[in-house]
Design a protein around this motif. Structure first.
Motif, PDB file in Angstrom:
ATOM      1  N   LYS A 118      -1.336   2.721   4.418  1.00  0.00           N
ATOM      2  CA  LYS A 118      -0.522   1.666   5.009  1.00  0.00           C
ATOM      3  C   LYS A 118       0.784   1.444   4.265  1.00  0.00           C
ATOM      4  CE  LYS A 118      -0.671  -3.253   6.248  1.00  0.00           C
ATOM      5  NZ  LYS A 118      -1.466  -4.492   6.181  1.00  0.00           N
ATOM      6  N   ASP A 140      -0.770   6.944   8.919  1.00  0.00           N
ATOM      7  CA  ASP A 140      -1.925   6.048   8.853  1.00  0.00           C
ATOM      8  C   ASP A 140      -2.500   5.795  10.240  1.00  0.00           C
ATOM      9  OD1 ASP A 140      -3.774   4.432   7.578  1.00  0.00           O
ATOM     10  OD2 ASP A 140      -2.462   2.690   7.419  1.00  0.00           O
ATOM     11  N   SER A 146      -3.283   3.969  -0.532  1.00  0.00           N
ATOM     12  CA  SER A 146      -2.188   3.007  -0.530  1.00  0.00           C
ATOM     13  C   SER A 146      -2.689   1.698  -1.133  1.00  0.00           C
ATOM     14  CB  SER A 146      -1.702   2.766   0.911  1.00  0.00           C
ATOM     15  OG  SER A 146      -0.673   1.805   0.936  1.00  0.00           O
ATOM     16  N   LYS A 147      -1.983   1.203  -2.151  1.00  0.00           N
ATOM     17  CA  LYS A 147      -2.383  -0.032  -2.809  1.00  0.00           C
ATOM     18  C   LYS A 147      -1.161  -0.741  -3.360  1.00  0.00           C
ATOM     19  CE  LYS A 147      -4.005   0.128  -7.009  1.00  0.00           C
ATOM     20  NZ  LYS A 147      -4.786   0.380  -8.237  1.00  0.00           N
ATOM     21  N   GLU A 148      -1.273  -2.066  -3.505  1.00  0.00           N
ATOM     22  CA  GLU A 148      -0.201  -2.860  -4.099  1.00  0.00           C
ATOM     23  C   GLU A 148      -0.073  -2.529  -5.584  1.00  0.00           C
ATOM     24  OE1 GLU A 148       1.857  -4.697  -2.591  1.00  0.00           O
ATOM     25  OE2 GLU A 148       0.960  -5.536  -0.767  1.00  0.00           O
ATOM     26  N   TYR A 202      -7.619  -1.526  -2.241  1.00  0.00           N
ATOM     27  CA  TYR A 202      -6.921  -0.577  -1.387  1.00  0.00           C
ATOM     28  C   TYR A 202      -6.693  -1.138   0.011  1.00  0.00           C
ATOM     29  CZ  TYR A 202      -7.804   2.561  -5.216  1.00  0.00           C
ATOM     30  OH  TYR A 202      -7.821   3.125  -6.468  1.00  0.00           O
ATOM     31  N   ALA A 203      -5.514  -0.828   0.547  1.00  0.00           N
ATOM     32  CA  ALA A 203      -5.062  -1.434   1.797  1.00  0.00           C
ATOM     33  C   ALA A 203      -6.004  -1.161   2.957  1.00  0.00           C
ATOM     34  CB  ALA A 203      -3.657  -0.926   2.130  1.00  0.00           C
ATOM     35  N   LYS A 257     -11.628  -3.854  -2.528  1.00  0.00           N
ATOM     36  CA  LYS A 257     -10.590  -4.506  -1.728  1.00  0.00           C
ATOM     37  C   LYS A 257      -9.192  -4.302  -2.304  1.00  0.00           C
ATOM     38  CE  LYS A 257     -13.703  -8.140  -0.094  1.00  0.00           C
ATOM     39  NZ  LYS A 257     -13.993  -9.598  -0.108  1.00  0.00           N
ATOM     40  N   ILE A 261      -8.795  -3.668   2.975  1.00  0.00           N
ATOM     41  CA  ILE A 261      -8.257  -4.999   3.286  1.00  0.00           C
ATOM     42  C   ILE A 261      -7.994  -5.122   4.788  1.00  0.00           C
ATOM     43  CG2 ILE A 261      -6.296  -6.547   2.938  1.00  0.00           C
ATOM     44  CD1 ILE A 261      -6.019  -5.339   0.116  1.00  0.00           C
ATOM     45  N   ASP A 262      -7.402  -4.080   5.367  1.00  0.00           N
ATOM     46  CA  ASP A 262      -7.072  -4.110   6.800  1.00  0.00           C
ATOM     47  C   ASP A 262      -8.321  -4.136   7.675  1.00  0.00           C
ATOM     48  OD1 ASP A 262      -4.430  -4.133   6.183  1.00  0.00           O
ATOM     49  OD2 ASP A 262      -3.968  -2.150   6.987  1.00  0.00           O
ATOM     50  N   LEU A 276       3.192  -0.840   2.629  1.00  0.00           N
ATOM     51  CA  LEU A 276       2.975  -2.157   2.024  1.00  0.00           C
ATOM     52  C   LEU A 276       4.257  -2.923   1.742  1.00  0.00           C
ATOM     53  CD1 LEU A 276       0.144  -1.161  -0.491  1.00  0.00           C
ATOM     54  CD2 LEU A 276      -0.093  -2.315   1.706  1.00  0.00           C
TER      55      LEU A 276
END
Length: 336
Positions: A151, A162, A129-131, A193-194, A191, A197-198, A153
């Motif tokens: 995640k 997840d 999962s990525k922006e 990928y979610a 960083k 980051i989380d 987003l």
């Protein structure tokens, strides 16, 4: 050659009933389905899958999309466990699987377009999962069913499976703090990928709540990044958290080369339980994220959606737990 009519005659049912059993139709009772399957087995009947797919215009195939096909990705125990559980659910439901082999996002998008245009798959399970993900955007544009292991987003009406990685990382950091650590470093993979980051966010939250200074690093597993990070670590760092198992393996190797003993000189913890972490020297404290359950839920939800396109799309969180092993101990045990 044994036909559907032969099976139906012996089972004392209509040929259409046998056909529905082969298609896993919910209208057929479990008792009848078991009876028909047993007779199919005894008679050696093998359904003509190709012909059925042509008639139904379905491939009965699920595409599985990895963020890359790198060696680190292929050998990561997390993906092995997820893929095995997806394959098991799909096989039991009459679906085969095909895994992406693309090296990067641009190549992956081309591969997805080819699979969709060729009617080679009925839907996808996306293992990241990525922006600003062009692949996810293309799937949505083309009304192609998919489930994401990762995640949520945005507010899009998609299905996500997840863990709460912010809370999991926060709890792991708080666990190290409870052991007496006040100088904890976090080494993160990409960083973009979610999940990374989380996990970084959870670490920061726990440190902030405890009044502890942050010490964060970013690098790619399998590169010289990890060696440089270990060499540059401040001497007062007593514990290291890595964002995934592959990064942790690199860290253990570099700590060994640097002559730093675990847990006497520095302590380590990571995410995802696996044979590699359980048998590492020393065995590693981990957050168990239950990858098998992630895969099972993703496959089950996608197949359910393929059969019932009007169903309510519901996402699900899989709980986590900390498994304590010899890589972490109360600091006072080593100060004495």
């Amino acid at each position: 050659m044994v036909t559907i009519k032969d099976v139906a005659k012996r089972a004392n049912v209509a040929p259409s009933t046998v056909s529905r059993v082969i298609s896993n139709n919910d209208a057929i009772s479990e008792k009848t389905a078991q009876k028909v399957r047993q007779i199919m087995y005894e008679m050696g009947y093998i359904p003509n899958v190709s012909a059925r797919r042509l008639v139904k215009k379905q491939s009965n195939t699920i595409g599985i999309l990895l963020k890359s096909s790198s060696k680190e990705m292929r050998q990561n125990p997390f993906f092995t466990d997820v893929l095995m559980s997806i394959s098991k659910i799909c096989k039991n439901s009459g679906y085969s699987t095909v895994i992406s082999t693309s090296a990067d996002e641009a190549e992956l998008l081309v591969e997805v377009k080819e699979l969709i245009s060729g009617n080679a798959v009925d839907g996808f399970i996306v293992l990241y999962s990525k922006e600003e993900d062009r692949v996810r955007h293309y799937l949505r544009e083309n009304n192609c069913p998919f489930v994401i292991i990762g995640k949520q987003l945005n507010d899009a009406d998609d299905i996500y499976i997840d863990n709460d990685n912010v809370e999991a990382s926060k709890q792991l950091t708080e666990y190290l703090i409870s052991l007496g650590h006040r100088h904890i470093a976090f080494i993160a993979e990409n960083k973009t990928y979610a999940v990374n980051i989380d996990r970084l966010q959870g670490y920061r939250t726990a440190c902030k709540n405890a009044g502890i200074a942050l010490s964060t690093y970013e690098g790619a597993a399998g590169t010289d990044d990890v060696r440089q990070i270990i060499r540059s670590l401040p001497a007062d760092i007593t514990a290291l958290i890595t964002s995934d198992s592959m990064m942790n393996l690199n860290v253990l190797s570099e700590l060994y080369l640097a002559g730093r003993r675990i847990p006497a000189d520095i302590q380590t913890a990571t995410f995802n339980d696996s044979y590699l972490n359980e048998t590492a020297c020393p065995p590693q404290t981990v957050v168990d994220i239950f990858p098998e359950r992630l895969g099972e839920e993703a496959a089950s939800r996608l197949i359910e959606y393929l059969c019932h396109r009007d169903m309510l799309k519901v996402s699900k969180m899989i709980p986590t737990r900390i498994i304590e092993r010899q890589s972490t101990k109360p600091l006072k045990e080593w100060d004495e």
